[in-house]
Write an enzyme that holds these catalytic residues in place. Structure first.
Site, mmCIF file in Angstrom:
data_model
loop_
_atom_site.group_PDB
_atom_site.id
_atom_site.type_symbol
_atom_site.label_atom_id
_atom_site.label_comp_id
_atom_site.label_asym_id
_atom_site.label_seq_id
_atom_site.Cartn_x
_atom_site.Cartn_y
_atom_site.Cartn_z
ATOM 1 N N GLU A 1 -1.540 -0.911 3.881
ATOM 2 C CA GLU A 1 -1.644 -2.362 4.110
ATOM 3 C C GLU A 1 -0.445 -2.867 4.909
ATOM 4 O O GLU A 1 -0.584 -3.690 5.817
ATOM 5 C CB GLU A 1 -1.735 -3.105 2.779
ATOM 6 C CG GLU A 1 -3.052 -2.855 2.063
ATOM 7 C CD GLU A 1 -3.219 -3.710 0.821
ATOM 8 O OE1 GLU A 1 -2.181 -4.077 0.216
ATOM 9 O OE2 GLU A 1 -4.364 -4.016 0.463
ATOM 10 N N HIS B 1 -13.627 10.512 15.942
ATOM 11 C CA HIS B 1 -14.531 9.646 15.170
ATOM 12 C C HIS B 1 -13.775 8.917 14.067
ATOM 13 O O HIS B 1 -12.870 9.472 13.452
ATOM 14 C CB HIS B 1 -15.598 10.495 14.466
ATOM 15 C CG HIS B 1 -16.690 10.995 15.343
ATOM 16 N ND1 HIS B 1 -16.553 12.068 16.175
ATOM 17 C CD2 HIS B 1 -17.969 10.571 15.490
ATOM 18 C CE1 HIS B 1 -17.694 12.292 16.794
ATOM 19 N NE2 HIS B 1 -18.576 11.391 16.399
ATOM 20 N N GLN C 1 -6.127 -4.509 -7.788
ATOM 21 C CA GLN C 1 -5.481 -4.096 -6.534
ATOM 22 C C GLN C 1 -4.028 -3.696 -6.790
ATOM 23 O O GLN C 1 -3.569 -2.670 -6.283
ATOM 24 C CB GLN C 1 -5.530 -5.228 -5.507
ATOM 25 C CG GLN C 1 -6.902 -5.439 -4.903
ATOM 26 C CD GLN C 1 -6.873 -6.504 -3.817
ATOM 27 O OE1 GLN C 1 -6.252 -6.329 -2.776
ATOM 28 N NE2 GLN C 1 -7.544 -7.615 -4.059
ATOM 29 N N ASN D 1 -6.877 15.376 14.519
ATOM 30 C CA ASN D 1 -8.326 15.288 14.349
ATOM 31 C C ASN D 1 -8.930 16.568 13.799
ATOM 32 O O ASN D 1 -9.773 16.531 12.900
ATOM 33 C CB ASN D 1 -8.949 14.949 15.709
ATOM 34 C CG ASN D 1 -10.452 14.793 15.645
ATOM 35 O OD1 ASN D 1 -10.983 14.270 14.681
ATOM 36 N ND2 ASN D 1 -11.136 15.258 16.682
ATOM 37 N N ASP E 1 -5.615 -6.573 4.247
ATOM 38 C CA ASP E 1 -5.751 -6.516 2.802
ATOM 39 C C ASP E 1 -6.927 -5.605 2.477
ATOM 40 O O ASP E 1 -8.084 -5.977 2.655
ATOM 41 C CB ASP E 1 -5.975 -7.909 2.220
ATOM 42 C CG ASP E 1 -6.018 -7.881 0.699
ATOM 43 O OD1 ASP E 1 -5.822 -6.800 0.114
ATOM 44 O OD2 ASP E 1 -6.258 -8.945 0.105
ATOM 45 N N GLU F 1 -3.302 0.065 -5.839
ATOM 46 C CA GLU F 1 -2.680 0.168 -4.517
ATOM 47 C C GLU F 1 -1.230 0.624 -4.557
ATOM 48 O O GLU F 1 -0.626 0.879 -3.533
ATOM 49 C CB GLU F 1 -2.775 -1.189 -3.794
ATOM 50 C CG GLU F 1 -4.217 -1.565 -3.487
ATOM 51 C CD GLU F 1 -4.370 -2.924 -2.807
ATOM 52 O OE1 GLU F 1 -3.344 -3.619 -2.635
ATOM 53 O OE2 GLU F 1 -5.501 -3.265 -2.444
ATOM 54 N N ASP G 1 -0.837 0.347 -0.638
ATOM 55 C CA ASP G 1 0.120 -0.676 -0.187
ATOM 56 C C ASP G 1 0.812 -0.273 1.113
ATOM 57 O O ASP G 1 1.079 -1.120 1.968
ATOM 58 C CB ASP G 1 1.203 -0.919 -1.259
ATOM 59 C CG ASP G 1 0.728 -1.872 -2.348
ATOM 60 O OD1 ASP G 1 -0.223 -2.645 -2.100
ATOM 61 O OD2 ASP G 1 1.318 -1.846 -3.436
#
Ligand code: MN
Ligand code: MN
Length: 471
Positions: A442, A308, A458, A339, A448, A462, A439
């Site tokens: 990302e 999930h 951010q 998981n 983003d 981040e 970061d």
């Protein structure tokens, strides 16, 4: 990790983009950012202008020369078309660039260029390199850099997104900047045209490696922190970034990977009730007609769990809510030890935070390709139909219960980010050992995250790794 199989975006028709965005306002809560939704709805109509997959045309030497590719003639300098076992590609081939090589279009696109997405990965076991995208509006006489320098740091594809928004005749050039003899594979350069008007956004990679952009925001509760990949509910142009809005969560689906790119949901005490765990998975009838419908049995015997994204345990207020988490558009092939080990521990910890008076904004996904399950390594399951991600990642914003959530995020808000290998052998590890910067996530996925927050928030939220409690 080498990508195999039919993962190509081979569209070459001009496809008109029709935006449609349906809302869900769970529990009637409305995010105050109504103006930002405008930018999603009133984005200018774009059409696919060109999609270069490097499957047509061959160039086996790094020596500078022209080559005719599917989109037209390109000049490749210190660059070639590679399809070896060390190349990372979709389909059978990708471009490979070394030193300070360049790939330059020798033709113009005449309807402007709006957005560009480019897949990039480290070749073989090379180290990291950086590169930049340039565009020219005068047939290559002079060039302008788009966005910021991108770092290629992963051996599986990440997607770099650029917004150029130039009308008229435009062409592109990719320049490798650093990394010396380390090589980069590039594939699936998708270019949308631009006719002017609308909202301009920029998507760049910061020096810390994260992605920042003008952002794609929404008034949907689950997307309060942003729409990470600017997904759109358009099945022809956005088949690999297809926005699906449900009452219980929102996701971006990839019709080539057949798993979500990300799933986002808000979690608070009202989501937690006494509904039992649903007994079976079901196909998602809201997928566009003609798309392959992943079934529960596609996972049977694969050695991977039906993992999930939005967990069953986060949607127990009603049996309807719980059943929604068992749609196959909410699952990915997940190593059982991932998981049922640290991933599940973190899910449980999220509910502990909620039971202690917090509300959370959670987004997660599977990135890259190739993991190991109980039957060993695999890059796909179900005869190649479903990609096995290389990593599972999750980002959690934690707020004490309240209203106007977006405005309550500060530089001291707790944000947890994790990146776990999708492999066996990690079951007994604590989730806390997989904490990374936002970061880093990302950079891994090219999205983003937290894009609804100010750039300065951010930057601060981040670039640090959470050190808070883990239970
Ligand atoms: Mn799970
Ligand atoms: Mn961000």
């Amino acid at each position: 990790m080498k990508k195999k199989g039919n993962l190509m975006l081979k569209a070459s028709l001009l496809l008109l983009l029709t935006l449609s965005f349906s809302h869900c306002s769970k529990k009637g809560e409305v995010n105050p950012q109504s103006s930002s939704e405008q930018s999603l709805i009133h984005r200018p109509a774009m059409a696919l202008a060109a999609s270069e997959d490097f499957e047509t045309g061959s160039k086996s030497s790094y020596s500078a020369a022209s080559v005719t590719l599917g989109t037209g003639s390109w000049y490749l300098d210190d660059a070639l078309i590679g399809g070896t076992s060390s190349d990372v590609y979709n389909g059978s081939y990708a471009a490979r660039v070394r030193n300070t090589g360049k790939m330059t279009m020798q033709f113009n696109l005449s309807n402007g260029i709006g957005t560009v997405s480019i897949q990039h990965a480290i070749y073989g076991s090379d180290g990291s390199s950086t590169w930049e995208l340039y565009y020219s509006t005068n047939s290559g006489s002079s060039w302008t850099k788009s966005g910021a320098t991108v770092t290629t740091a992963s051996g599986s594809f990440a997607t770099a997104n650029f917004t150029i928004n130039q009308t008229g005749t435009v062409r592109l050039e990719i320049r490798k900047i650093t990394g010396g003899s380390y090589r980069i594979n590039f594939d699936d350069i998708v270019i949308n045209d631009y006719s002017g008007g609308g909202t301009s956004t920029t998507s760049t990679t910061s020096s810390t490696g994260g992605v920042t952009s003008g952002g794609c925001t929404s008034t949907n509760l689950h997307l309060t922190m942003g729409n990470p990949s600017c997904a759109v509910t358009n099945s022809s142009t956005y088949a690999d970034n297809y926005l699906m809005v449900k009452t219980q969560y929102v996701l971006s689906y990839s019709n080539t990977r057949r798993i979500p790119n990300w799933v986002a949901w808000h979690l608070d005490a009202s989501d937690l009730g006494s509904a039992g765990r649903s007994s079976s998975f079901s196909t998602d009838g809201t997928l566009p007609s003609g798309w392959y419908q992943v079934t529960s049995s596609d996972y049977t015997g694969s050695g991977f769990d039906r993992g999930h994204h939005c967990p069953s345990g986060d949607r127990t207020a009603s049996s309807t809510d719980n059943l929604a988490t068992f749609l196959t558009t909410n699952i990915m092939p997940q190593a059982p030890d991932n998981n049922q080990g640290p991933w599940e521990q973190l899910e449980t910890y999220c509910r502990t935070l909620v039971n202690n008076g917090n509300e959370l904004y959670i987004v997660c996904g599977g990135a890259g390709q190739g993991g190991s399950g109980s039957n060993g390594s695999a890059s796909t399951i179900a005869s190649g139909k479903i990609v096995v991600p290389a990593y599972t990642w999750k980002v959690i914003v934690i707020l004490s219960n309240g209203t106007n959530d977006l405005s309550r995020v500060t530089s001291s808000t707790r944000v947890i980010a994790v990146k776990l290998p999708n492999t066996q052998g990690i079951r007994s590890n604590t989730w806390g050992s997989y904490r990374v910067k936002v970061d880093d996530v990302e950079t891994l996925c090219g999205y983003d995250l937290l894009s609804s927050l100010s750039t300065s928030l951010q930057s601060s939220l981040e670039s640090t790794v959470d050190t808070g409690p883990t239970n």
